[in-house]
Design a protein around this motif. Structure first.
Motif, short mmCIF file in Angstrom:
data_model
loop_
_atom_site.label_atom_id
_atom_site.label_comp_id
_atom_site.label_asym_id
_atom_site.label_seq_id
_atom_site.Cartn_x
_atom_site.Cartn_y
_atom_site.Cartn_z
N GLY A 154 1.70 14.34 -22.74
CA GLY A 154 2.06 15.62 -23.37
C GLY A 154 2.82 15.41 -24.66
O GLY A 154 3.53 16.31 -25.12
N ILE A 155 2.69 14.21 -25.27
CA ILE A 155 3.50 13.87 -26.45
C ILE A 155 2.60 13.71 -27.68
O ILE A 155 1.80 12.77 -27.74
N PRO A 156 2.74 14.60 -28.66
CA PRO A 156 1.99 14.39 -29.90
C PRO A 156 2.70 13.33 -30.74
O PRO A 156 3.89 13.46 -31.03
N ARG A 157 2.00 12.27 -31.09
CA ARG A 157 2.62 11.20 -31.89
C ARG A 157 2.41 11.52 -33.36
O ARG A 157 1.28 11.66 -33.81
N LEU A 158 3.48 11.66 -34.11
CA LEU A 158 3.39 11.95 -35.53
C LEU A 158 4.02 10.80 -36.30
O LEU A 158 5.04 10.25 -35.86
N ARG A 159 3.43 10.48 -37.44
CA ARG A 159 3.99 9.39 -38.25
C ARG A 159 5.07 9.94 -39.16
O ARG A 159 4.89 10.97 -39.80
N MET A 160 6.21 9.25 -39.22
CA MET A 160 7.30 9.66 -40.10
C MET A 160 6.88 9.42 -41.55
O MET A 160 6.58 8.28 -41.92
N PRO A 161 6.83 10.47 -42.38
CA PRO A 161 6.47 10.25 -43.79
C PRO A 161 7.56 9.40 -44.47
O PRO A 161 8.75 9.66 -44.26
N THR A 162 7.15 8.40 -45.24
CA THR A 162 8.13 7.44 -45.76
C THR A 162 9.14 8.08 -46.70
O THR A 162 10.29 7.67 -46.74
N ASP A 163 8.73 9.10 -47.47
CA ASP A 163 9.65 9.62 -48.48
C ASP A 163 10.32 10.93 -48.06
O ASP A 163 10.98 11.57 -48.89
N ALA A 164 10.19 11.35 -46.80
CA ALA A 164 10.91 12.57 -46.37
C ALA A 164 12.38 12.22 -46.16
O ALA A 164 12.70 11.14 -45.66
#
Ligand SMILES: C[S@@+](CC[C@H](N)C(=O)[O-])C[C@H]1O[C@@H](n2cnc3c(N)ncnc32)[C@H](O)[C@@H]1O
Length: 351
Positions: A171-181
Motif C-alpha cells: 500500500g506504499i507508493p514509492r516516489l523519487r525525491m526530486p534532487t533540487d526540491a
C-alpha cells in the motif's frame, strides 16, 4: 476457511484504523492489533463477503491497504513453500485464482524490513510455481493474491479486488525525491496530487496558487514543476534554493491566517503547523469567499483520538460550505509521506 480483514497502516495508527472501521462498518467482531497492521475477525462470515464486494480502500483515511484474509498459517522454519501451496490448493472455489498479481508483503517496521529480502526470493519462487499452473499474472483476473508475513513463522493468505484496492505493494507508493526540491515535504504534495486529485482537476500550465506556510519551499517547488506560473509563498521563514529566486514565486513574509490574495487564485495549498480546527476554519473561509476553488491542506493530528478530531474538522468545513450553499467534495487520506497528519483535497462542485 478463516474470515479476517487485514489492514496495513503506518505503525502507531492501528487505533485510528479501528476507530474508522467502527464508525464506517459497525459490525460485530474482534480485533488483533499488530505493529503497522491490524486484523478484524468478523463474527459473521456474511459480513466479510459483503465488505469484499463493496469496500473501496481509496475511500478510507487510515488504512494503506485492506485485504480479505481466507487463511492464517503457522509455518515451519525450513520449507515454507509446501504448506502455502497446499493452502492455496485447498482454498474455497470462489477464491482459488487465477490472480492478477501475487504480492508478498510484510509490516512497514524495522522487523518487517528483515522479511523483505526473503520476500523477493520467495515471491519469485511462488510466482514461478503459480504461473506454471496458469494461476499468476493473469491480466483479466478479478483478484490479487496477497501473502502477508507478520513474521517469518506465520502467513496470512488473502485477496483484494484490483479495482477496489491500492495499486502498490504494501500500500506504499514509492516516489523519487526530486534532487533540487528544498525539502522532503515536497513528496507529501506530490503524493496528494497522485492519490487525491482526479486527472481532470490537475494543475494546468499558467495556473496561479497560494502556498500558506511555504518555507523552505517543497510545496511551492511542486506547484512550479506542475506548471503554475504565479505562486504567492506565504511564510515568515526563508525560502531556500531555487525557490528563493524563482521568477514565478513571490515570497511574502506575512501571517498565513491574515493573508488573502488581491484576486482569486486557482489553487490554495497549506502546510502550516497549527491547530487542525483553525486550519479547517481558514480553508473554509477561502472557499466561501471565493479566493480559491480548490485546496490541498493537512491537519496535524498529534493527539490520540485522530479519527474524532478529523471528524470535528470535517464538520467545521461542512458547516461553513453547506451553510453558504456551496456544493463541494472532500477526500482525506493518511498518505504514506504523512507523519502525524492527514492530507485533504477539497474542491467546489459546479451546481
Ligand atoms: C511544515 S513547514 C512547511 C514546509 C513546506 N510546505 C515545504 O514543503 O517546504 C510549516 C511552515 O509553516 C510556517 N507557518 C506556521 N504558522 C504560520 C503562519 N501563521 N503564517 C505563515 N506561516 C506559518 C512555518 O514558518 C513553517 O515554515
Amino acid at each position: 476457511m478463516t474470515h479476517a480483514i487485514l489492514f496495513y497502516c503506518r505503525p502507531g495508527f492501528e487505533a485510528d484504523v479501528e476507530a474508522e472501521f467502527s464508525f464506517k462498518a459497525d459490525i460485530p467482531g474482534k480485533w488483533e492489533i499488530g505493529q503497522g497492521f491490524c486484523i478484524f475477525l468478523p463474527k459473521r462470515p456474511a459480513d466479510w463477503d459483503k465488505l469484499y464486494r463493496t469496500l473501496e480502500c481509496g475511500d478510507w483515511v487510515f488504512p494503506r491497504q485492506i485485504i480479505f484474509v481466507a487463511e492464517m498459517l503457522d509455518l515451519p522454519p525450513k520449507d515454507r513453500l509446501t504448506p502455502i501451496l497446499t493452502a492455496l490448493d485447498n482454498l474455497h472455489e470462489a477464491h482459488k485464482g487465477p490472480w492478477r498479481d501475487v504480492w508478498i508483503e510484510y509490516p512497514d517496521t524495522n522487523d518487517g524490513k528483515e522479511i523483505s529480502s526473503f520476500s523477493r526470493k520467495f515471491g519469485a519462487l511462488l510466482d514461478a510455481k503459480l504461473a506454471a499452473k496458469g494461476l499468476a499474472n493473469q491480466a483479466d483476473a478479478k483478484a490479487r493474491l496477497h501473502l502477508f508475513f507478520p513474521t517469518l513463522e506465520r502467513v496470512y493468505i488473502g485477496f483484494t479486488r484490483p479495482d477496489f484496492s491500492v495499486n502498490w505493494p504494501l500500500g506504499i507508493p514509492r516516489l523519487r525525491m526530486p534532487t533540487d526540491a528544498p525539502s522532503r515535504s515536497t513528496l507529501k504534495l506530490a503524493e496528494a496530487f497522485m492519490i487525491l486529485v482526479p486527472e481532470s482537476a490537475q494543475v494546468k500550465p499558467g495556473m496561479s496558487a497560494v502556498d500558506l506556510g511555504a518555507a523552505p519551499g517543497g510545496w511551492t517547488w511542486q506547484m512550479v514543476s506542475r506548471g503554475c506560473t504565479k505562486i504567492f509563498a506565504i511564510d515568515n521563514g526563508p525560502m531556500k534554493g531555487s525557490m528563493a529566486i524563482h521568477p514565478s514565486v513571490k515570497h511574502l513574509r506575512e501571517d498565513g491566517f491574515r493573508y488573502r490574495p488581491k484576486s482569486p487564485v486557482d489553487w490554495l495549498v497549506c502546510d502550516m503547523v497549527e491547530q487542525p480546527a483553525r486550519i479547517a476554519a481558514l480553508i473554509s473561509d477561502w472557499l466561501v469567499k471565493g479566493h480559491a476553488r480548490q485546496a490541498i491542506f493537512n491537519f496535524k493530528l498529534p493527539m490520540k483520538k485522530r479519527w474524532n478530531e478529523l471528524q470535528r474538522c470535517l464538520d467545521i468545513i461542512d458547516d461553513a460550505l453547506d451553510g453558504a450553499g456551496i456544493r463541494y467534495q472532500i477526500r482525506a487520506r493518511h498518505l504514506y509521506h504523512d507523519r502525524e497528519e492527514v492530507t485533504c483535497y477539497l474542491t467546489k462542485i459546479k451546481r
